[in-house]
Design an enzyme around this catalytic site. Sequence first.
Site, PDB file in Angstrom:
ATOM      1  N   ASN A   1       7.107  31.205 -11.028  1.00 31.04           N
ATOM      2  CA  ASN A   1       6.149  32.296 -11.152  1.00 31.04           C
ATOM      3  C   ASN A   1       6.903  33.614 -11.027  1.00 31.04           C
ATOM      4  OD1 ASN A   1       3.829  30.655 -11.384  1.00 31.04           O
ATOM      5  ND2 ASN A   1       3.765  30.352  -9.173  1.00 31.04           N
TER       6      ASN A   1
ATOM      7  N   GLY B   1       1.052  34.699 -10.174  1.00 25.88           N
ATOM      8  CA  GLY B   1       0.868  33.830  -9.011  1.00 25.88           C
ATOM      9  C   GLY B   1       2.013  33.835  -8.023  1.00 25.88           C
TER      10      GLY B   1
ATOM     11  N   ASP C   1       6.322  21.850  -0.433  1.00 24.48           N
ATOM     12  CA  ASP C   1       5.400  22.980  -0.348  1.00 24.48           C
ATOM     13  C   ASP C   1       4.357  22.699   0.743  1.00 24.48           C
ATOM     14  OD1 ASP C   1       4.577  25.390  -2.595  1.00 24.48           O
ATOM     15  OD2 ASP C   1       3.064  24.815  -1.101  1.00 24.48           O
ATOM     16  N   ILE C   2       4.028  23.714   1.515  1.00 24.78           N
ATOM     17  CA  ILE C   2       3.086  23.550   2.633  1.00 24.78           C
ATOM     18  C   ILE C   2       1.647  23.348   2.135  1.00 24.78           C
ATOM     19  CG2 ILE C   2       2.491  25.991   3.061  1.00 24.78           C
ATOM     20  CD1 ILE C   2       3.145  25.388   6.065  1.00 24.78           C
TER      21      ILE C   2
ATOM     22  N   HIS D   1      12.064  30.837  -6.594  1.00 25.39           N
ATOM     23  CA  HIS D   1      11.918  29.417  -6.260  1.00 25.39           C
ATOM     24  C   HIS D   1      11.344  28.663  -7.436  1.00 25.39           C
ATOM     25  CE1 HIS D   1       8.338  31.678  -5.022  1.00 25.39           C
ATOM     26  NE2 HIS D   1       7.633  30.613  -5.414  1.00 25.39           N
ATOM     27  N   LEU D   2      11.811  27.454  -7.574  1.00 24.42           N
ATOM     28  CA  LEU D   2      11.334  26.575  -8.637  1.00 24.42           C
ATOM     29  C   LEU D   2      10.360  25.571  -8.030  1.00 24.42           C
ATOM     30  CD1 LEU D   2      11.469  25.428 -11.517  1.00 24.42           C
ATOM     31  CD2 LEU D   2      13.517  24.160 -10.845  1.00 24.42           C
TER      32      LEU D   2
END
Length: 112
Positions: A85, A91, A30-31, A98-99
């Site tokens: 989410n 959120g 994740d960025i 995506h997990l």
Amino acid sequence: MTDCLFCKIIAGDIPSDKLYEDEEIYAFRDIHPQAPVHFLVVPKKHISCPAEIGGDDEQLIGRLIRIAGHIAEKEGIEHYRLVFNNGEGAGQTVFHVHLHVLGGRAMTWPPG
Ligand code: 5GP
Ligand code: ZN
């Protein structure tokens, strides 16, 4: 889907820190990590949100969770949280399912 951020990442049009890839699944960091280890595991097939997962996708999503666990093990996190989410109120900001896998710190419950 041409205007989907994660489809672009999967296609390699947007760079990502890849952790895993096979014919059906792609995983990357994740960025904006919310924990020392925070990565995303996504199906290459564009499914907009968890509520859109169909009966035909059950095996795919099962594999996705299994692969998330294998990557977590490789990343050295023994305790971790898996999060999908669904919808803006929960959120979700990217509408390609995506997990999230978060680990490397203590987690509180319930989540905020
Ligand atoms: P959501 O909020 O939809 O559950 O999760 C989307 C996640 O994608 C967020 O945690 C966000 O930080 C991450 N993200 C957004 N844009 C990018 C990007 O360009 N690259 C990467 N690696 N992650 C991103
Ligand atoms: Zn997509």
